[in-house]
Every structure is written in structure tokens, then in C-alpha cells.
Write a protein that holds these residues in place. Structure first.
Motif, PDB file in Angstrom:
ATOM      1  N   ASP A 100       0.844  -1.192   0.000  1.00  0.00           N
ATOM      2  CA  ASP A 100       0.000   0.000   0.000  1.00  0.00           C
ATOM      3  C   ASP A 100       0.880   1.243   0.000  1.00  0.00           C
ATOM      4  N   LEU A 101       1.227   1.692  -1.176  1.00  0.00           N
ATOM      5  CA  LEU A 101       2.173   2.796  -1.356  1.00  0.00           C
ATOM      6  C   LEU A 101       1.708   4.076  -0.672  1.00  0.00           C
ATOM      7  N   LEU A 102       0.449   4.453  -0.866  1.00  0.00           N
ATOM      8  CA  LEU A 102      -0.041   5.719  -0.321  1.00  0.00           C
ATOM      9  C   LEU A 102      -0.085   5.709   1.209  1.00  0.00           C
ATOM     10  N   ALA A 103      -0.478   4.592   1.794  1.00  0.00           N
ATOM     11  CA  ALA A 103      -0.526   4.503   3.257  1.00  0.00           C
ATOM     12  C   ALA A 103       0.877   4.573   3.848  1.00  0.00           C
ATOM     13  N   LEU A 104       1.838   3.865   3.229  1.00  0.00           N
ATOM     14  CA  LEU A 104       3.210   3.905   3.726  1.00  0.00           C
ATOM     15  C   LEU A 104       3.799   5.302   3.536  1.00  0.00           C
ATOM     16  N   HIS A 105       3.517   5.932   2.413  1.00  0.00           N
ATOM     17  CA  HIS A 105       3.975   7.303   2.164  1.00  0.00           C
ATOM     18  C   HIS A 105       3.479   8.235   3.271  1.00  0.00           C
ATOM     19  N   GLU A 106       2.217   8.096   3.632  1.00  0.00           N
ATOM     20  CA  GLU A 106       1.629   8.948   4.675  1.00  0.00           C
ATOM     21  C   GLU A 106       2.314   8.705   6.026  1.00  0.00           C
ATOM     22  N   ARG A 107       2.573   7.441   6.363  1.00  0.00           N
ATOM     23  CA  ARG A 107       3.247   7.122   7.628  1.00  0.00           C
ATOM     24  C   ARG A 107       4.656   7.704   7.670  1.00  0.00           C
ATOM     25  N   ILE A 108       5.387   7.572   6.563  1.00  0.00           N
ATOM     26  CA  ILE A 108       6.755   8.097   6.493  1.00  0.00           C
ATOM     27  C   ILE A 108       6.734   9.619   6.612  1.00  0.00           C
ATOM     28  N   LYS A 109       5.786  10.232   5.937  1.00  0.00           N
ATOM     29  CA  LYS A 109       5.652  11.696   5.989  1.00  0.00           C
ATOM     30  C   LYS A 109       5.310  12.158   7.405  1.00  0.00           C
ATOM     31  N   GLN A 110       4.368  11.488   8.065  1.00  0.00           N
ATOM     32  CA  GLN A 110       3.980  11.843   9.424  1.00  0.00           C
ATOM     33  C   GLN A 110       5.125  11.656  10.414  1.00  0.00           C
ATOM     34  N   ALA A 111       6.030  10.723  10.114  1.00  0.00           N
ATOM     35  CA  ALA A 111       7.177  10.491  10.989  1.00  0.00           C
ATOM     36  C   ALA A 111       8.233  11.585  10.825  1.00  0.00           C
ATOM     37  N   GLY A 112       8.041  12.476   9.854  1.00  0.00           N
ATOM     38  CA  GLY A 112       8.966  13.585   9.654  1.00  0.00           C
ATOM     39  C   GLY A 112      10.134  13.276   8.741  1.00  0.00           C
ATOM     40  N   ALA A 113      10.106  12.118   8.080  1.00  0.00           N
ATOM     41  CA  ALA A 113      11.188  11.790   7.156  1.00  0.00           C
ATOM     42  C   ALA A 113      11.063  12.666   5.902  1.00  0.00           C
ATOM     43  N   ARG A 114      12.180  12.955   5.295  1.00  0.00           N
ATOM     44  CA  ARG A 114      12.192  13.811   4.106  1.00  0.00           C
ATOM     45  C   ARG A 114      11.782  12.999   2.869  1.00  0.00           C
ATOM     46  N   ILE A 115      10.696  13.416   2.240  1.00  0.00           N
ATOM     47  CA  ILE A 115      10.240  12.786   0.992  1.00  0.00           C
ATOM     48  C   ILE A 115      10.969  13.483  -0.144  1.00  0.00           C
ATOM     49  N   ASP A 116      11.624  12.712  -0.988  1.00  0.00           N
ATOM     50  CA  ASP A 116      12.361  13.291  -2.117  1.00  0.00           C
ATOM     51  C   ASP A 116      11.437  13.477  -3.312  1.00  0.00           C
ATOM     52  N   ASN A 117      10.702  12.431  -3.671  1.00  0.00           N
ATOM     53  CA  ASN A 117       9.732  12.490  -4.771  1.00  0.00           C
ATOM     54  C   ASN A 117       8.411  11.935  -4.287  1.00  0.00           C
TER      55      ASN A 117
END
Length: 195
Positions: A100-117
Motif C-alpha cells: 500500500d504505497l499511499l498509506a506507507l507514504h503517509e506514515r513516512i511523511k507523518q514520521a517527519g522523514a524527508r520525501i524526495d519524490n
């Protein structure tokens, strides 16, 4: 160069990956609670933790706590620009699969990790890239489309992971087959699984 004919040594698999980190507890939290890895062992006094995927696939990761000045030295040896080509395009060192790409993306973003793309989707897969708390660069991929649907059905029917050769055979079939033919193969496998 030593030829294969005189030496039969081959790489036969991966035992682990080792990532230097500046804060072991923070990294264990990120890998386990954000990315969904499982903590196998941790020795915080020694400064090392071993995490792995819950399904047992792939090599485990040893997170090794390193002093910030040593990380600076490591960045000198392997600077982040090591991951950037002349065209300023990042080259991913590690790719991860997710269901689940979108759910994992949201979790990573909420954790404060830097999203590159941010997430991008094609007919066959979706992906995005990010940095972990210590700047390790990752690409996350979600497989989609008929090829991946067919691969999943075959894997489920056989009740095991497919070999690389089997994956290549399925890819070859799907490359030559139309979407209708791929759906037909998928429905036959579903019927076999049902009986």
C-alpha cells in the motif's frame, strides 16, 4: 581478470546490510514503527540492532550506531552525491516493496522523514523516494497491473515465492500477451486455486 572457468566461486545470496546511524533508538523506532520491520535483536550498549522484514524476505539490516564525526567521514567516503548522476538524477541504493504505497507514504511523511519524490503511478507500478533519519536514500515500489496480479495469483496458488527464472518467464508471457490474454490466464489460475 580471473575467469569463471578457473574459479567456481559465486555470490549465492545476501546475509545482511549494514547502515550507520547516529541515534540507534530513533532508527529502530523508524524502521520498526514506520516502515514495519521487526526487531530481531538490539544491544544498545554495544550500539547495534538487527531488523528484518516480518515475512522473512530479503536480507536483514544491521543498524550500527556511529559517532557523528565518523558519519561525516563515511559521508566523505560515500557522499550523498554518490547517489546523484551527472544529470542530477538520484540513483536509488535500496528499493523496497509495499502492498500500500499511499498509506506507507503517509506514515513516512507523518514520521517527519524527508520525501524526495511524491508518489507516481504508472499502469504497472507506483513509487516514491525518501530519506531515513540518517539520510539513507530509498525508493518504495508498489507493484500493480495484470503482470503483478498474475504473479501474485501464481505465487499464492503454489504457496511459495517465485524464483527469479519463474518471474522472468511470467514477465515474458505478459510482454507478449494482450491484457485480455493476461486476464484469461489469471482467471484460469483463480479457478485452479478454487478447486
Amino acid at each position: 581478470m580471473l575467469s569463471k572457468k578457473t574459479n567456481n566461486a559465486d555470490v549465492s545470496g545476501y546475509c545482511c546490510m549494514r547502515f550507520p546511524v547516529t541515534d540507534l533508538k530513533k532508527s529502530v523506532d523508524f524502521y520498526c514503527n514506520v516502515l514495519g520491520y521487526e526487531l530481531n535483536s538490539a544491544d544498545y550498549s554495544f550500539g547495534e540492532a538487527h531488523v528484518s522484514l516480518k515475512n522473512g524476505n530479503g536480507p536483514g539490516i544491521f543498524l550500527m550506531e556511529t559517532k557523528p564525526e565518523d558519519i561525516t567521514h563515511l559521508k566523505f567516503v560515500f557522499p550523498h552525491s554518490f547517489w546523484i548522476t551527472n544529470s542530477a538524477r538520484h540513483v536509488t541504493m535500496v528499493e523496497m516493496l509495499t502492498n500500500d504505497l499511499l498509506a506507507l507514504h503517509e506514515r513516512i511523511k507523518q514520521a517527519g522523514a524527508r520525501i524526495d519524490n511524491e508518489p507516481v503511478f504508472t499502469n504497472e507500478f507506483g513509487y516514491f523516494t525518501f530519506y531515513d533519519p540518517d539520510g539513507h536514500y530509498f525508493r518504495v515500489v508498489e507493484e500493480r497491473g495484470e503482470y503483478f496480479n498474475l504473479k501474485q495469483r501464481i505465487r499464492s496458488t503454489l504457496n511459495r515465492d517465485l524464483t527469479e527464472h519463474e518471474n522472468q518467464l511470467i514477465w515474458g508471457i505478459c510482454e507478449k500477451a494482450s491484457v485480455e490474454q493476461q486476464k484469461f490466464l489469471s482467471s484460469i489460475i483463480a479457478e485452479i486455486r478454487g478447486s
